[in-house]
Design an enzyme around this catalytic site. Structure first.
Site, PDB file in Angstrom:
ATOM      1  N   ARG A  41       0.892  -1.239  -0.034  1.00  0.00           N
ATOM      2  CA  ARG A  41       0.047   0.061   0.134  1.00  0.00           C
ATOM      3  C   ARG A  41       0.742   1.337  -0.006  1.00  0.00           C
ATOM      4  O   ARG A  41       0.265   2.320  -0.476  1.00  0.00           O
ATOM      5  CB  ARG A  41      -0.994  -0.050   1.238  1.00  0.00           C
ATOM      6  CG  ARG A  41      -2.053  -1.111   1.270  1.00  0.00           C
ATOM      7  CD  ARG A  41      -3.185  -0.727   0.266  1.00  0.00           C
ATOM      8  NE  ARG A  41      -3.394  -2.126  -0.603  1.00  0.00           N
ATOM      9  CZ  ARG A  41      -3.499  -1.824  -1.905  1.00  0.00           C
ATOM     10  NH1 ARG A  41      -3.682  -0.692  -2.616  1.00  0.00           N
ATOM     11  NH2 ARG A  41      -3.866  -2.807  -2.650  1.00  0.00           N
ATOM     12  N   HIS A  57      12.460  -3.998  -3.684  1.00  0.00           N
ATOM     13  CA  HIS A  57      11.427  -3.766  -4.547  1.00  0.00           C
ATOM     14  C   HIS A  57      10.410  -2.463  -4.057  1.00  0.00           C
ATOM     15  O   HIS A  57       9.929  -2.757  -2.998  1.00  0.00           O
ATOM     16  CB  HIS A  57      10.696  -4.866  -5.037  1.00  0.00           C
ATOM     17  CG  HIS A  57       9.839  -4.736  -6.175  1.00  0.00           C
ATOM     18  ND1 HIS A  57       8.828  -3.941  -6.560  1.00  0.00           N
ATOM     19  CD2 HIS A  57       9.591  -5.759  -7.299  1.00  0.00           C
ATOM     20  CE1 HIS A  57       8.416  -4.117  -7.709  1.00  0.00           C
ATOM     21  NE2 HIS A  57       8.887  -5.298  -7.944  1.00  0.00           N
ATOM     22  N   TYR A  70       4.370  -1.787  -5.280  1.00  0.00           N
ATOM     23  CA  TYR A  70       4.015  -1.848  -7.019  1.00  0.00           C
ATOM     24  C   TYR A  70       2.757  -0.957  -6.869  1.00  0.00           C
ATOM     25  O   TYR A  70       2.293  -0.556  -8.179  1.00  0.00           O
ATOM     26  CB  TYR A  70       3.700  -3.051  -7.256  1.00  0.00           C
ATOM     27  CG  TYR A  70       2.875  -4.100  -6.524  1.00  0.00           C
ATOM     28  CD1 TYR A  70       1.533  -3.799  -6.438  1.00  0.00           C
ATOM     29  CD2 TYR A  70       3.437  -5.034  -5.484  1.00  0.00           C
ATOM     30  CE1 TYR A  70       0.614  -4.538  -5.745  1.00  0.00           C
ATOM     31  CE2 TYR A  70       2.595  -5.937  -4.897  1.00  0.00           C
ATOM     32  CZ  TYR A  70       1.110  -5.485  -4.683  1.00  0.00           C
ATOM     33  OH  TYR A  70       0.573  -6.233  -3.983  1.00  0.00           O
ATOM     34  N   HIS A 107       8.447  -0.456 -10.815  1.00  0.00           N
ATOM     35  CA  HIS A 107       7.485  -0.122 -11.971  1.00  0.00           C
ATOM     36  C   HIS A 107       7.683   1.208 -12.474  1.00  0.00           C
ATOM     37  O   HIS A 107       6.877   1.805 -11.682  1.00  0.00           O
ATOM     38  CB  HIS A 107       6.105  -1.060 -11.882  1.00  0.00           C
ATOM     39  CG  HIS A 107       6.258  -2.369 -11.214  1.00  0.00           C
ATOM     40  ND1 HIS A 107       4.954  -2.921 -10.826  1.00  0.00           N
ATOM     41  CD2 HIS A 107       7.237  -3.219 -11.059  1.00  0.00           C
ATOM     42  CE1 HIS A 107       5.333  -4.153 -10.488  1.00  0.00           C
ATOM     43  NE2 HIS A 107       6.757  -4.249 -10.647  1.00  0.00           N
ATOM     44  N   GLU A 131      11.737  -1.718 -14.214  1.00  0.00           N
ATOM     45  CA  GLU A 131      11.280  -3.090 -14.708  1.00  0.00           C
ATOM     46  C   GLU A 131      10.643  -3.299 -15.758  1.00  0.00           C
ATOM     47  O   GLU A 131       9.817  -2.539 -16.170  1.00  0.00           O
ATOM     48  CB  GLU A 131      10.359  -3.689 -13.390  1.00  0.00           C
ATOM     49  CG  GLU A 131      10.112  -5.046 -13.670  1.00  0.00           C
ATOM     50  CD  GLU A 131       9.518  -5.680 -12.313  1.00  0.00           C
ATOM     51  OE1 GLU A 131       9.434  -5.426 -11.444  1.00  0.00           O
ATOM     52  OE2 GLU A 131       9.161  -6.944 -12.591  1.00  0.00           O
ATOM     53  N   ASP A 189      11.955  -9.173 -16.431  1.00  0.00           N
ATOM     54  CA  ASP A 189      11.169  -9.968 -15.554  1.00  0.00           C
ATOM     55  C   ASP A 189      10.675 -10.789 -16.962  1.00  0.00           C
ATOM     56  O   ASP A 189       9.943 -10.521 -17.987  1.00  0.00           O
ATOM     57  CB  ASP A 189       9.856  -9.349 -15.118  1.00  0.00           C
ATOM     58  CG  ASP A 189       8.955 -10.121 -14.342  1.00  0.00           C
ATOM     59  OD1 ASP A 189       8.381 -11.128 -15.111  1.00  0.00           O
ATOM     60  OD2 ASP A 189       8.584  -9.787 -13.184  1.00  0.00           O
ATOM     61  N   HIS A 223       6.758 -11.012 -17.754  1.00  0.00           N
ATOM     62  CA  HIS A 223       6.466  -9.666 -18.224  1.00  0.00           C
ATOM     63  C   HIS A 223       7.016  -9.495 -19.945  1.00  0.00           C
ATOM     64  O   HIS A 223       6.177  -9.236 -20.608  1.00  0.00           O
ATOM     65  CB  HIS A 223       7.153  -8.458 -17.458  1.00  0.00           C
ATOM     66  CG  HIS A 223       6.686  -8.277 -16.044  1.00  0.00           C
ATOM     67  ND1 HIS A 223       6.957  -7.419 -15.261  1.00  0.00           N
ATOM     68  CD2 HIS A 223       5.696  -9.175 -15.385  1.00  0.00           C
ATOM     69  CE1 HIS A 223       6.381  -7.762 -13.872  1.00  0.00           C
ATOM     70  NE2 HIS A 223       5.819  -8.681 -13.949  1.00  0.00           N
ATOM     71  N   HIS A 258      14.026 -11.237 -13.014  1.00  0.00           N
ATOM     72  CA  HIS A 258      13.015 -11.780 -12.318  1.00  0.00           C
ATOM     73  C   HIS A 258      12.693 -13.011 -13.133  1.00  0.00           C
ATOM     74  O   HIS A 258      12.315 -13.105 -14.318  1.00  0.00           O
ATOM     75  CB  HIS A 258      11.844 -10.874 -12.516  1.00  0.00           C
ATOM     76  CG  HIS A 258      11.725  -9.791 -11.338  1.00  0.00           C
ATOM     77  ND1 HIS A 258      10.809  -8.516 -11.518  1.00  0.00           N
ATOM     78  CD2 HIS A 258      12.745  -9.643 -10.105  1.00  0.00           C
ATOM     79  CE1 HIS A 258      11.312  -7.984 -10.100  1.00  0.00           C
ATOM     80  NE2 HIS A 258      12.371  -8.439  -9.474  1.00  0.00           N
ATOM     81  N   ASP A 276       0.339 -10.338 -17.053  1.00  0.00           N
ATOM     82  CA  ASP A 276       1.062 -10.361 -15.847  1.00  0.00           C
ATOM     83  C   ASP A 276       0.585 -11.201 -14.703  1.00  0.00           C
ATOM     84  O   ASP A 276       0.086 -10.701 -13.673  1.00  0.00           O
ATOM     85  CB  ASP A 276       1.139  -8.845 -15.465  1.00  0.00           C
ATOM     86  CG  ASP A 276       2.300  -8.673 -14.227  1.00  0.00           C
ATOM     87  OD1 ASP A 276       2.875  -9.836 -13.965  1.00  0.00           O
ATOM     88  OD2 ASP A 276       2.435  -7.832 -13.871  1.00  0.00           O
ATOM     89  N   HIS A 285       1.977 -14.522 -12.780  1.00  0.00           N
ATOM     90  CA  HIS A 285       3.082 -15.322 -12.781  1.00  0.00           C
ATOM     91  C   HIS A 285       2.852 -16.850 -12.482  1.00  0.00           C
ATOM     92  O   HIS A 285       1.808 -17.046 -11.954  1.00  0.00           O
ATOM     93  CB  HIS A 285       4.110 -15.014 -11.556  1.00  0.00           C
ATOM     94  CG  HIS A 285       4.400 -13.603 -11.619  1.00  0.00           C
ATOM     95  ND1 HIS A 285       5.318 -12.879 -10.861  1.00  0.00           N
ATOM     96  CD2 HIS A 285       4.001 -12.311 -12.408  1.00  0.00           C
ATOM     97  CE1 HIS A 285       5.596 -11.598 -11.121  1.00  0.00           C
ATOM     98  NE2 HIS A 285       4.919 -11.434 -12.309  1.00  0.00           N
ATOM     99  N   GLU A 340       9.606 -14.628  -8.266  1.00  0.00           N
ATOM    100  CA  GLU A 340       8.566 -14.119  -7.855  1.00  0.00           C
ATOM    101  C   GLU A 340       7.407 -14.912  -8.299  1.00  0.00           C
ATOM    102  O   GLU A 340       6.360 -14.501  -8.744  1.00  0.00           O
ATOM    103  CB  GLU A 340       8.357 -12.655  -8.695  1.00  0.00           C
ATOM    104  CG  GLU A 340       9.506 -11.851  -8.267  1.00  0.00           C
ATOM    105  CD  GLU A 340       9.147 -10.601  -8.970  1.00  0.00           C
ATOM    106  OE1 GLU A 340       8.923 -10.512 -10.168  1.00  0.00           O
ATOM    107  OE2 GLU A 340       9.268  -9.390  -8.444  1.00  0.00           O
TER     108      GLU A 340
HETATM  109 ZN    ZN Z   1       4.457  -9.188 -12.496  1.00  0.00          ZN
HETATM  110 FE    FE Z   2       8.747  -8.831 -11.742  1.00  0.00          FE
HETATM  111 FE    FE Z   3       8.020  -5.852  -9.975  1.00  0.00          FE
END
Ligand code: ZN
Ligand code: FE
Ligand code: FE
Length: 278
Positions: free
Chosen positions: A37, A67, A70, A107, A142, A176, A179, A211, A224, A226, A256
């Protein structure tokens, strides 16, 4: 050296993360700088940071990757949202100075209707406001899947951002696998071509981390989601080529994938067994 780790919960602090990394057979790890958050982060305990640094040295860890939450968006059409992203990232970078020499990934953001060009300008502006000549952290953009109005699913977009950054020495890219595949780059059948394209557009010297994620969706789906390594659209053979590729084999790799710690331990074991040299 094969530098392989996974995303870990930051509960318990830095040393606890290092110990968890050892438990799963990792020699690096990724963590969120604060809860997703993006709320206030706990103050850093310098002795905890030192204890992690000692553990990393003793166990010959590679660089670790922090990281950003996000949910921050440095290129939102809303000024207050952009400001919040800038403040959060600046604070994260100040905190990262307790662990010098590591990586911070974010990101690039979603332009929320302003257009890619405006978004690129704002992301570069953000970086120009937060990067410091004397910082000891490399900030990574990323590669994204391109869902919604996300920026960074094309190498050209990342290159355009980096082009506008003044302190380029402090900036790199984290690739990634889920991604880029979702974005439409064929790392399954044409890894060499994708890396050549990356080199031509961005420069492989900017690539600082991977990633490793399989994808629940076919190439070009812009989704997106994973998947566990070898259980998705990318598949084990592609991962074998990726982790052994001459141009990638020295980069730190971070899982991830949807896993608990035991699942991560298993994936790390699997990837180590697929490595041609350690
Ligand atoms: Zn992702
Ligand atoms: Fe990633
Ligand atoms: Fe990420």
């Amino acid at each position: 050296m094969f530098t392989i780790g996974c995303h870990l919960s930051s509960s318990g602090g830095f040393l606890a993360m290092g110990e968890r990394a050892l438990q799963v057979g990792a020699n690096t790890f990724q963590f969120f700088t604060r809860n997703p958050r993006g709320s206030r982060a706990k103050p850093i305990d310098p002795s905890d940071a030192e204890a992690l640094a000692a553990l990393m040295k003793e166990n010959r860890f590679g660089t670790i990757l922090a990281h950003a939450p996000y949910t921050i968006n440095p290129c939102s059409k809303t000024g207050r949202t952009r400001e919040f992203a800038r403040e959060t990232m600046a604070d994260d970078l100040a905190r990262m100075e307790y662990l010098p020499g590591n990586l911070y990934n974010f990101h690039p953001g979603s332009h929320t209707g302003q257009g890619t060009g405006a978004g690129i300008e704002e992301i570069a502006d953000t970086l120009n406001q937060i990067l410091r000549e004397d910082q000891h952290t490399t900030v990574l953009l990323e590669t994204m899947a391109g869902k919604g109005t996300e920026i960074g699913s094309r190498f050209e977009e990342l290159a355009a951002i980096i082009d506008r950054v003044q302190l380029k020495d402090h900036v790199g890219v984290c690739l990634d696998t889920c991604h880029v595949s979702d974005a439409g780059y064929d790392i399954i059948h044409h890894l060499d071509d994708v890396l050549d394209e990356f080199d031509g557009v961005i420069g492989l010297d900017r690539l600082k981390a991977l990633h490793l994620n399989d994808s629940k969706n076919p190439p070009g789906s812009h989704k997106d989601r994973h998947e566990k390594i070898g259980k998705g659209a990318i598949g084990l053979d592609a991962f074998r080529r990726i982790i052994n590729h001459e141009k990638l084999k020295d980069l730190p790799c971070f899982l991830e994938t949807p896993n608990e710690l035991s699942g991560y331990a298993e994936e790390i074991r699997l990837l180590r067994s697929m490595r041609e040299e350690n």
